[in-house]
Design an enzyme around this catalytic site. Sequence first.
Site, short mmCIF file in Angstrom:
data_model
loop_
_atom_site.label_atom_id
_atom_site.label_comp_id
_atom_site.label_asym_id
_atom_site.label_seq_id
_atom_site.Cartn_x
_atom_site.Cartn_y
_atom_site.Cartn_z
NE ARG A 130 1.32 -4.68 5.82
CZ ARG A 130 0.78 -4.63 4.60
NH1 ARG A 130 -0.25 -4.49 4.14
NH2 ARG A 130 1.86 -4.04 3.41
CB ILE B 28 0.50 -7.79 0.71
CG1 ILE B 28 -0.44 -7.27 1.81
CG2 ILE B 28 1.95 -7.75 1.22
CD1 ILE B 28 -0.24 -7.97 3.25
CB SER B 29 -1.82 -3.14 -1.25
OG SER B 29 -2.56 -3.38 -2.30
CD GLN B 30 2.30 2.57 -0.05
OE1 GLN B 30 1.88 2.63 -0.85
NE2 GLN B 30 3.10 3.37 0.40
#
Length: 239
Positions: free
Chosen positions: A62, A88-90
Amino acid sequence: MRAAALPCAFVLVLAGCGVNSHDARTSPGDFAAAREWMVREQLAARGIRDERVLDAMRRVPRHELVPESQRAHAYADRPLPIGEGQTISQPYIVAAMSEAAKLEGTERVLEVGTGSGYQAAVLAELASEVYTIELEPELAARAKADLERLGYRNLQTRTGDGYAGWPEAAPFDAIVVTAAPDHVPPALVEQLAVGGRLVIPVGGRWSQELLVVTKTADGVVQRRLMPVRFVPLRSDPDE
Ligand code: SAH
């Protein structure tokens, strides 16, 4: 009680508090340790059960998909800015959406809202072919370059308005939408195979419901997963 607590939480996050000690790790070994911690504490401990999803998120770096300035926070338990006003999502939300797509390895999957490319990379670990579409040209170009550098060969990127899906590559066994429209786009349901799953946040600007829409021979079946907050699904200004 709850209404009063929310603004406080918001202020804390803005102030950078509530960020745990795993946030600031930066060496390659530390990133791997932070990723392992993320999988254990943020995903498995909160009920993500699909081992393939947990393994995929153990593998995808990530920190190599977020902007340089966000690297130290890559494995933190929250969304992060990726430029152009997008996020960017959790990690937990990425895992929950991937799990809801029910992927076994043979599927053709569409993602709408490439953003950083992180969710696309996780999907590419889980399915056989991934198509991902992004409206914002700069984000699309950066994600394409990053995903190529990371060696994802079963993934195709495109710049455009994902509201209309990717008709040439349909039908899809799963479609994952990572920006929120206020209704389910009909083209996406059309482009699902029978038995296919559309995982999509639907609602207003500040809160939405994450839905799983399954296409059956007789129509669709809709299930609510959880309340979420995504950036809006925008329309293409040139169209
Ligand atoms: N999946 C991403 C998160 C993306 S945030 C990740 O893993 O990083 C949502 C993204 O959807 C943003 O990059 C935004 O530019 C994009 N987007 C918004 N409206 C869109 C549309 N109509 N078509 C395609 N992408 C869209």
